[in-house]
Scaffold this motif. Structure first.
Motif, PDB file in Angstrom:
ATOM      1  N   ARG A 240       0.832  -1.209   0.000  1.00 47.02           N
ATOM      2  CA  ARG A 240       0.000   0.000   0.000  1.00 47.02           C
ATOM      3  C   ARG A 240       0.866   1.259   0.000  1.00 47.02           C
ATOM      4  O   ARG A 240       0.629   2.190  -0.765  1.00 47.02           O
ATOM      5  CB  ARG A 240      -0.898  -0.010   1.238  1.00 47.02           C
ATOM      6  CG  ARG A 240      -1.848   1.182   1.316  1.00 47.02           C
ATOM      7  CD  ARG A 240      -2.356   1.376   2.735  1.00 47.02           C
ATOM      8  NE  ARG A 240      -1.264   1.664   3.671  1.00 47.02           N
ATOM      9  CZ  ARG A 240      -1.432   1.809   4.977  1.00 47.02           C
ATOM     10  NH1 ARG A 240      -2.629   1.630   5.519  1.00 47.02           N
ATOM     11  NH2 ARG A 240      -0.384   2.072   5.756  1.00 47.02           N
ATOM     12  N   ASP A 241       1.891   1.282   0.861  1.00 50.55           N
ATOM     13  CA  ASP A 241       2.745   2.460   0.944  1.00 50.55           C
ATOM     14  C   ASP A 241       3.602   2.649  -0.309  1.00 50.55           C
ATOM     15  O   ASP A 241       3.847   3.779  -0.740  1.00 50.55           O
ATOM     16  CB  ASP A 241       3.642   2.367   2.182  1.00 50.55           C
ATOM     17  CG  ASP A 241       2.854   2.492   3.488  1.00 50.55           C
ATOM     18  OD1 ASP A 241       1.698   2.926   3.414  1.00 50.55           O
ATOM     19  OD2 ASP A 241       3.389   2.139   4.544  1.00 50.55           O
ATOM     20  N   ARG A 243       2.742   1.803  -3.295  1.00 53.89           N
ATOM     21  CA  ARG A 243       1.866   2.323  -4.357  1.00 53.89           C
ATOM     22  C   ARG A 243       1.739   3.829  -4.279  1.00 53.89           C
ATOM     23  O   ARG A 243       1.607   4.503  -5.298  1.00 53.89           O
ATOM     24  CB  ARG A 243       0.495   1.664  -4.245  1.00 53.89           C
ATOM     25  CG  ARG A 243       0.438   0.245  -4.777  1.00 53.89           C
ATOM     26  CD  ARG A 243      -0.890  -0.402  -4.524  1.00 53.89           C
ATOM     27  NE  ARG A 243      -0.931  -1.773  -5.062  1.00 53.89           N
ATOM     28  CZ  ARG A 243      -1.845  -2.672  -4.728  1.00 53.89           C
ATOM     29  NH1 ARG A 243      -2.784  -2.347  -3.846  1.00 53.89           N
ATOM     30  NH2 ARG A 243      -1.818  -3.871  -5.239  1.00 53.89           N
ATOM     31  N   LYS A 244       1.798   4.367  -3.061  1.00 53.83           N
ATOM     32  CA  LYS A 244       1.738   5.821  -2.904  1.00 53.83           C
ATOM     33  C   LYS A 244       2.980   6.472  -3.501  1.00 53.83           C
ATOM     34  O   LYS A 244       2.912   7.583  -4.058  1.00 53.83           O
ATOM     35  CB  LYS A 244       1.637   6.175  -1.417  1.00 53.83           C
ATOM     36  CG  LYS A 244       0.339   5.746  -0.766  1.00 53.83           C
ATOM     37  CD  LYS A 244       0.337   6.101   0.722  1.00 53.83           C
ATOM     38  CE  LYS A 244      -0.936   5.632   1.415  1.00 53.83           C
ATOM     39  NZ  LYS A 244      -0.915   5.910   2.873  1.00 53.83           N
ATOM     40  N   ILE A 245       4.119   5.781  -3.403  1.00 54.36           N
ATOM     41  CA  ILE A 245       5.373   6.333  -3.923  1.00 54.36           C
ATOM     42  C   ILE A 245       5.349   6.385  -5.438  1.00 54.36           C
ATOM     43  O   ILE A 245       5.723   7.399  -6.055  1.00 54.36           O
ATOM     44  CB  ILE A 245       6.564   5.487  -3.429  1.00 54.36           C
ATOM     45  CG1 ILE A 245       6.689   5.572  -1.905  1.00 54.36           C
ATOM     46  CG2 ILE A 245       7.858   5.947  -4.091  1.00 54.36           C
ATOM     47  CD1 ILE A 245       7.761   4.680  -1.338  1.00 54.36           C
ATOM     48  N   GLY A 247       2.666   6.051  -7.341  1.00 54.55           N
ATOM     49  CA  GLY A 247       1.421   6.613  -7.879  1.00 54.55           C
ATOM     50  C   GLY A 247       1.447   8.113  -7.947  1.00 54.55           C
ATOM     51  O   GLY A 247       0.607   8.748  -8.541  1.00 54.55           O
TER      52      GLY A 247
END
Length: 247
Positions: A240-241, A243-245, A247
């Motif tokens: 999840r984390d 994907r934030k990077i 995305g």
């Protein structure tokens, strides 16, 4: 007049990049280098073009998916996966890969592997030289892991020995070292593991100290299950984390 049958439709092969993209949802950590490594280990044999490019058929991709599932879901080392494939574990495998000639059946090897990585399993012991040979790690990296408490080893008759789990830790860290991650960078992993172990111990402490053998056995099984669940949870949080990077 005889009806001429149409020529067979040739299956469209995939490039290594396309294979990565196709499997990324199920295996977020898949990479081109990992697929190439599995090929180097003789677990995959894609067709090569005249220019040297790899082309993967649907059978190759199915075989790769089976290998990745065995690694992820059963934590099997490549040697045992090779045995599993040779024994027909993957019905979709395109070709048999010769089994190891150590006389151990794939099923027995799989059970032994799980036991070695279980909470109660002791497993085989390896000298430093054997660990270095099997993992291709640098001696200074192993020394650094010991210095920071990532692995400990055990001295027997004057010889430092490492168990199966510690050997696989060295193998994993060797892969990380290729990206510049050293032993000192792994303090966070060690600290996190210590905290999780303390939490699980606190949850099951009464049952683990019980005088009833059956209750202690159930507590150990529960501890194994909780360890698997927390590992999966950490993986999900990390994805999840990340994907934030990207995305």
């Amino acid at each position: 007049m005889a009806v001429q049958e149409p020529p067979p439709v040739r299956e469209k092969a995939m490039t290594i990049g396309a294979v990565c993209k196709a499997l990324a949802q199920e295996f977020p950590d898949i990479s081109i280098s990992k697929i190439r490594y599995l090929e180097d280990q003789k677990l995959l044999a894609p067709r090569r073009t005249a220019g040297g490019y790899r082309l993967y058929t649907s059978t190759d991709v199915a075989r790769l998916r089976t290998i990745l599932r065995l690694q992820r879901d059963e934590f099997l080392p490549l040697r045992v996966i090779r045995q599993e494939l040779a024994a027909g574990r993957a019905a979709e495998a395109s070709a048999e890969v010769p089994a190891a000639d150590d006389g151990v059946s794939p099923e027995a090897a799989r059970r032994a592997t799980k036991r070695r990585h279980s909470i109660t399993g002791g497993g085989a012991q390896y000298t430093l030289e054997e660990v270095l040979e099997e993992t291709r790690a640098e001696p200074r990296l192993v020394a650094e892991l010991e210095e920071y408490g990532v692995i400990r080893g055990e001295v027997r008759s004057g010889v430092k020995l490492f168990d199966e789990t510690e050997r696989e830790i060295v193998r994993a860290v060797t892969e990380l070292a290729r990206y510049g991650v050293g032993g000192r960078n792994l303090r966070a992993f060690r600290t996190s593991a210590d905290r999780e172990a303390a939490l699980l111990q606190q949850i099951l402490a009464p049952a683990l100290r019980s005088r009833n053998a059956e209750r202690r056995k159930e507590a150990v099984e529960a501890l194994e299950n909780l360890a698997a669940v927390t590992t999966h949870l950490k993986h999900l949080l990390l994805i999840r984390d990340l994907r934030k990077i990207v995305g």
